[in-house]
Design a protein around this motif. Structure first.
Motif, PDB file in Angstrom:
ATOM      1  N   HIS A  94      49.027  38.618  31.234  1.00 15.20           N
ATOM      2  CA  HIS A  94      48.389  37.354  31.620  1.00 15.20           C
ATOM      3  C   HIS A  94      49.436  36.248  31.751  1.00 15.20           C
ATOM      4  N   ASN A 200      34.911  37.784  31.836  1.00 13.99           N
ATOM      5  CA  ASN A 200      36.314  37.866  31.474  1.00 13.99           C
ATOM      6  C   ASN A 200      36.621  36.951  30.291  1.00 13.99           C
ATOM      7  N   HIS A 202      39.250  35.368  29.410  1.00 14.95           N
ATOM      8  CA  HIS A 202      39.968  34.124  29.718  1.00 14.95           C
ATOM      9  C   HIS A 202      39.021  33.068  30.300  1.00 14.95           C
ATOM     10  N   ASP A 238      44.690  36.181  23.649  1.00 14.49           N
ATOM     11  CA  ASP A 238      44.632  37.215  24.677  1.00 14.49           C
ATOM     12  C   ASP A 238      44.414  38.615  24.113  1.00 14.49           C
ATOM     13  N   HIS A 241      40.734  40.458  22.563  1.00 10.30           N
ATOM     14  CA  HIS A 241      39.832  41.301  23.349  1.00 10.30           C
ATOM     15  C   HIS A 241      40.257  42.767  23.302  1.00 10.30           C
ATOM     16  N   THR A 303      42.165  43.540  30.063  1.00 13.32           N
ATOM     17  CA  THR A 303      41.197  42.565  30.569  1.00 13.32           C
ATOM     18  C   THR A 303      39.997  43.315  31.119  1.00 13.32           C
TER      19      THR A 303
END
Length: 397
Positions: A94, A200, A202, A238, A241, A303
């Protein structure tokens, strides 16, 4: 004209060395001479030597080498601008990680992301002259298993940072507003995985970073810009997840035979499941055996809208996989492969693992069908032609 691939040999488990050797072999099979140059003391001279022979483009992972210069003065222009060489940056991480490697103001640099959400974030938040793009990466790995499958167990190759330890550290942090936000956001991310992993993580974080919250965090973290705070928060959250997927998988499959390779599993070792064996990871180049079990690999995607190299490597070896992801297979491939993907809803991964154990050959054939569809849509030849097109576009800017 030649292709140059930059290599950083010091990454954990040396993934870049293995990826780059595979990519070099793939490009050369398509008739393109390819040279690998290590980022180190001899980098500059090797690049100049390659430049004298003609370079079509330079490829690098995660933006490594993006700021390289010919001179000691760090304020000088980059070597890519000086020599007018297109630098194509392939990103599996990311943009919040090492944001300096995602700079986008040079006309000679193009950022390419393996997940659509990563490209969207980069285009939304990082100042740039030219948009980042999303390109599903092809399978570049060799078939080293060659149809020899044995052993009735899953393999889970995954280093983790234990979420329990992470949350405990956050709960004891002196920056209370920041800690509270991180814990609330982590809970929202994990809850979404448990509801089906549709949003998602993010996007979840960004939805919670209201102007008021950002101002509060800026004040507490004493950061000069909103962008720095946003990047810092996304970077810290990040892996929540992905670690949540990994931990959920092992807990839900406590009665399923799994060989787990990687660090960070100390808390889970204390559960003493007779079905679970914890082993050292090793270099990626030496781990082909991990794709040769009858049940295949378990994978935790970084992701919800992406695949991962464990899965593409399984595809290359014509072996089996189950991946914790919501990659849009139906829309991108024109066929539903939902039984190969799992989320955190109750019993989902357990039910799919049981189906694999009941019919491992049928599951393997389904994974091979997925691989055929994937290659038809995202071939190595098409990938190379796309890189060449980007390179030509850069030269005409």
């Amino acid at each position: 004209m030649n292709i140059v691939i930059l290599n950083w040999p010091d990454g954990e488990n040396n993934p870049f060395g293995y990826f780059n050797s595979c990519l070099k072999a793939c490009f050369e099979q398509l008739g393109r001479p390819t040279r690998i140059i290590d980022l180190g003391d001899g980098f500059g001279q090797e690049l100049l030597d390659a430049h004298s022979q003609g370079i079509d483009f330079v490829l690098t992972w995660q933006g490594l080498g993006i700021g390289a210069t010919q001179h000691a003065d760090k304020q000088s222009s980059t070597i890519w601008d000086d020599l007018k060489i297109p630098l194509l940056c392939l990103h599996g991480d990311h943009p919040a990680h090492a944001p300096g490697n995602h700079k986008a103001m040079s006309p000679w640099v193009q950022h390419i992301y393996g997940a659509a959400s990563f490209a969207s974030f980069a285009n939304r938040h990082i100042p740039r002259k030219h948009p980042a793009t999303y390109v599903p990466l092809p399978t570049i790995f060799p078939d080293t298993v060659k149809g020899d499958f044995e052993g009735d167990f899953f393999v889970f190759p995954k280093n983790i940072n234990d979420n329990v330890a992470t949350f405990d550290a956050w709960s004891r942090a002196s920056q209370r507003d920041t800690a509270l936000f991180l814990l609330e956001a982590a809970d929202a991310i994990i809850s979404e995985f448990g509801r089906g992993n549709r949003q998602n993580h993010h996007d979840i974080i960004d939805s919670m970073l209201t102007p008021q919250v950002l101002q509060t965090l800026q004040t507490e973290l004493m950061s000069g810009t909103e962008l720095l705070v946003r990047m810092h928060v996304h970077s810290m959250l990040d892996k929540v997840h992905r670690n949540a997927i990994a931990e959920h998988t092992v807990l839900q499959l406590r009665d399923v035979p799994i060989k787990i390779y990687g660090r960070g599993w100390d808390r889970f070792k204390t559960c003493r499941s007779p079905k679970h064996e914890f082993l050292a990871f090793g270099a990626l180049s030496d781990n082909a055996f991990q794709y040769a079990s009858n049940y295949g690999v378990l994978d935790a995607a970084p992701t919800n809208d992406g695949l991962h190299d464990r899965t593409t490597r399984a595809m290359a070896n014509q072996s089996s996989f189950l991946i914790g992801s919501n990659w849009p297979h139906a829309s991108l491939l024109g066929k539903d492969f939902g039984e190969l993907f799992f989320d955190g809803t109750p019993h989902d991964v357990a039910d799919k693992a049981r189906q694999v154990m009941e019919a491992p050959k049928a599951h393997r054939e389904r994974c091979r069908e997925f691989a055929l569809y994937y290659r038809a849509n995202f071939s190595l030849f098409g990938f190379l032609k796309h890189l060449e097109s980007i390179s030509n576009s850069i030269r005409s800017r």
